[in-house]
Design an enzyme around this catalytic site. Structure first.
Site, PDB file in Angstrom:
ATOM      1  N   LYS A  65      16.789  -1.195  -0.777  1.00 44.73           N
ATOM      2  CA  LYS A  65      17.603  -0.661  -1.876  1.00 44.73           C
ATOM      3  C   LYS A  65      17.981   0.809  -1.705  1.00 44.73           C
ATOM      4  CE  LYS A  65      16.048  -3.853  -5.447  1.00 44.73           C
ATOM      5  NZ  LYS A  65      15.499  -4.035  -6.797  1.00 44.73           N
ATOM      6  N   ASP A 101      19.962  -3.098 -11.697  1.00 44.21           N
ATOM      7  CA  ASP A 101      18.587  -3.136 -12.215  1.00 44.21           C
ATOM      8  C   ASP A 101      18.488  -2.298 -13.502  1.00 44.21           C
ATOM      9  OD1 ASP A 101      17.448  -4.785 -10.288  1.00 44.21           O
ATOM     10  OD2 ASP A 101      16.964  -3.116  -8.952  1.00 44.21           O
TER      11      ASP A 101
HETATM   12  P1  NDP Z   1       7.389  -0.779  -4.475  1.00 47.69           P
HETATM   13  O1  NDP Z   1       6.638  -1.209  -3.279  1.00 47.69           O
HETATM   14  O2  NDP Z   1       8.596   0.096  -4.292  1.00 47.69           O
HETATM   15  O3  NDP Z   1       6.422   0.036  -5.468  1.00 47.69           O
HETATM   16  C1  NDP Z   1       5.146  -0.327  -5.688  1.00 47.69           C
HETATM   17  C2  NDP Z   1       4.447   0.633  -6.701  1.00 47.69           C
HETATM   18  O4  NDP Z   1       3.255  -0.028  -7.061  1.00 47.69           O
HETATM   19  C3  NDP Z   1       4.086   1.978  -6.121  1.00 47.69           C
HETATM   20  O5  NDP Z   1       4.193   2.953  -7.111  1.00 47.69           O
HETATM   21  C4  NDP Z   1       2.626   1.793  -5.713  1.00 47.69           C
HETATM   22  O6  NDP Z   1       1.824   2.953  -5.849  1.00 47.69           O
HETATM   23  C5  NDP Z   1       2.138   0.784  -6.736  1.00 47.69           C
HETATM   24  N1  NDP Z   1       1.091  -0.067  -6.159  1.00 47.69           N
HETATM   25  C6  NDP Z   1       1.209  -0.920  -5.113  1.00 47.69           C
HETATM   26  N2  NDP Z   1       0.026  -1.518  -4.862  1.00 47.69           N
HETATM   27  C7  NDP Z   1      -0.855  -1.023  -5.766  1.00 47.69           C
HETATM   28  C8  NDP Z   1      -2.236  -1.241  -6.001  1.00 47.69           C
HETATM   29  N3  NDP Z   1      -2.949  -2.096  -5.240  1.00 47.69           N
HETATM   30  N4  NDP Z   1      -2.831  -0.568  -7.019  1.00 47.69           N
HETATM   31  C9  NDP Z   1      -2.116   0.284  -7.787  1.00 47.69           C
HETATM   32  N5  NDP Z   1      -0.794   0.548  -7.590  1.00 47.69           N
HETATM   33  C10 NDP Z   1      -0.184  -0.093  -6.594  1.00 47.69           C
HETATM   34  O7  NDP Z   1       7.761  -2.112  -5.262  1.00 47.69           O
HETATM   35  P2  NDP Z   1       8.964  -2.354  -6.245  1.00 47.69           P
HETATM   36  O8  NDP Z   1       8.963  -1.287  -7.280  1.00 47.69           O
HETATM   37  O9  NDP Z   1      10.235  -2.573  -5.511  1.00 47.69           O
HETATM   38  O10 NDP Z   1       8.571  -3.769  -6.893  1.00 47.69           O
HETATM   39  C11 NDP Z   1       7.444  -3.900  -7.721  1.00 47.69           C
HETATM   40  C12 NDP Z   1       7.428  -5.265  -8.367  1.00 47.69           C
HETATM   41  O11 NDP Z   1       8.503  -5.426  -9.269  1.00 47.69           O
HETATM   42  C13 NDP Z   1       7.538  -6.433  -7.364  1.00 47.69           C
HETATM   43  O12 NDP Z   1       6.597  -7.400  -7.723  1.00 47.69           O
HETATM   44  C14 NDP Z   1       8.939  -6.948  -7.570  1.00 47.69           C
HETATM   45  O13 NDP Z   1       9.032  -8.343  -7.305  1.00 47.69           O
HETATM   46  C15 NDP Z   1       9.135  -6.677  -9.046  1.00 47.69           C
HETATM   47  N6  NDP Z   1      10.568  -6.540  -9.382  1.00 47.69           N
HETATM   48  C16 NDP Z   1      11.089  -7.367 -10.329  1.00 47.69           C
HETATM   49  C17 NDP Z   1      12.415  -7.264 -10.695  1.00 47.69           C
HETATM   50  C18 NDP Z   1      12.958  -8.176 -11.722  1.00 47.69           C
HETATM   51  O14 NDP Z   1      14.181  -8.314 -11.814  1.00 47.69           O
HETATM   52  N7  NDP Z   1      12.129  -8.783 -12.526  1.00 47.69           N
HETATM   53  C19 NDP Z   1      13.312  -6.259 -10.091  1.00 47.69           C
HETATM   54  C20 NDP Z   1      12.660  -5.429  -9.111  1.00 47.69           C
HETATM   55  C21 NDP Z   1      11.329  -5.575  -8.775  1.00 47.69           C
HETATM   56  P3  NDP Z   1       1.887   4.191  -4.812  1.00 47.69           P
HETATM   57  O15 NDP Z   1       3.095   4.997  -5.208  1.00 47.69           O
HETATM   58  O16 NDP Z   1       0.626   4.913  -5.020  1.00 47.69           O
HETATM   59  O17 NDP Z   1       2.026   3.586  -3.436  1.00 47.69           O
END
Ligand code: NDP
Length: 278
Positions: A65, A101
């Site tokens: 993205k 989004d």
């Molecule tokens: P990213 O990988 O960009 O971001 C992940 C975030 O989650 C980061 O801030 C990360 O923290 C945090 N994170 C990851 N693993 C852990 C953990 N084990 N413990 C605590 N924090 C954690 O993902 P996206 O934002 O792109 O997507 C996130 C979710 O949203 C996905 O499941 C996706 O499918 C869903 N989604 C749904 C949409 C919809 O239309 N319903 C649209 C877009 C996404 P840190 O910064 O510390 O690494």
């Protein structure tokens, strides 16, 4: 026949093909919408290929993205502000990037009937999807706190979006206080998604405020975060409505027509049931 696609990596479980093809069929457009796995190192070449092959448009998902932005000819204002694109249209050989989004999340939230102005809201996570959520909420005047594993990533997100919000880390004692005072708590981390750890992003013992609403961007089986919120008596909403609303906005951009949201929701639910049985 018009051709569309969603590009990402991984992409196998995307519901976008069944959802968009159902919407096209409903308005009588003969179109094919494919899920295409595109590794990061092949993104530029793949986007050029879609343009040459006459695709009308495509959606963009994790992890492209942000990295697709410099490959496009033009950006809509929301995409520029978010620094991320999830919808591309191709017209006269030129590519236009947009971000549905942000309006998709806003529309999904509207179904909850909350007045967001001045509302204390906690956003958990600071990744790609948090960008759209934070932009939508700050635009609506919510009072935001971001709870993230890495506070530095949250700081960078706020700086990139030019938005003001408090920040704390998941394990921080302050996070428990902030969450306990929030009227709306949104999980934007992948925790609880199929293939990701089945745990809540909040430490056990952290409770939501009485009457708070919990939203998870993850859809499919109920996540530990939403299950815990429901057990506390809170209203909950998963990510399916956002998925449908962002897809509906992409459809409007590509066709200029109003999609049948009920048909799109049904197609997603059917797709989820089939994914669970295979
Ligand atoms: P990213 O990988 O960009 O971001 C992940 C975030 O989650 C980061 O801030 C990360 O923290 C945090 N994170 C990851 N693993 C852990 C953990 N084990 N413990 C605590 N924090 C954690 O993902 P996206 O934002 O792109 O997507 C996130 C979710 O949203 C996905 O499941 C996706 O499918 C869903 N989604 C749904 C949409 C919809 O239309 N319903 C649209 C877009 C996404 P840190 O910064 O510390 O690494």
């Amino acid at each position: 026949m018009d051709r569309f696609a969603v590009i990402g990596d991984p992409i196998t479980h995307s519901l976008s093909p069944v959802m968009q093809e159902a919407a096209f069929r409903r308005v009588g457009i003969h179109a094919r919408y494919e899920a295409q796995r595109v590794p990061a190192e092949r993104l530029a070449e793949h986007v050029a290929g879609l343009r040459e092959m006459g695709y009308r448009g495509f959606n963009v998902t994790v992890p492209h993205k942000v990295s697709i932005v410099p490959l496009l000819d033009n950006l809509a204002a929301t995409a520029m502000r978010a620094g991320a694109v999830n919808t591309v249209s191709i017209r006269d050989g030129k590519s236009f990037g947009d971000n549905t989004d942000v309006p998709g999340f806003t529309a999904a939230l509207r179904t909850l009937g909350l007045d967001l102005h001045g509302l204390p809201v906690t956003v958990i996570g600071a990744g790609g999807s948090a960008r759209a959520v934070v932009l939508a909420l700050s635009g609506a005047g919510a009072r935001l706190t971001i709870v993230n594993r890495s506070p530095e990533n949250a700081r960078q997100l706020l700086q990139a979006l030019d938005v003001r919000a408090d920040i704390c880390s998941n394990g921080d004692l302050r996070a428990a206080v902030v969450v306990g005072r929030s009227a709306l708590v949104i999980n934007t981390t992948p925790l609880g998604m199929a293939g990701a750890p089945q745990e809540s992003p909040l430490p056990s013992g952290v409770t939501l405020a009485a009457g708070a609403v919990a939203v998870d961007l993850v859809y499919g089986d109920e996540t530990p975060f939403l299950a815990s919120a429901r057990a506390q008596g809170c209203r909950t909403m998963d990510g399916l409505e956002m998925l449908v609303q962002q897809g509906a906005e992409s459809f409007r951009i590509w066709t200029g027509l109003e999609p049948d949201l009920a048909v799109m929701r049904d197609a997603c639910r059917r797709g989820l049931r089939e994914a669970l049985t295979c």
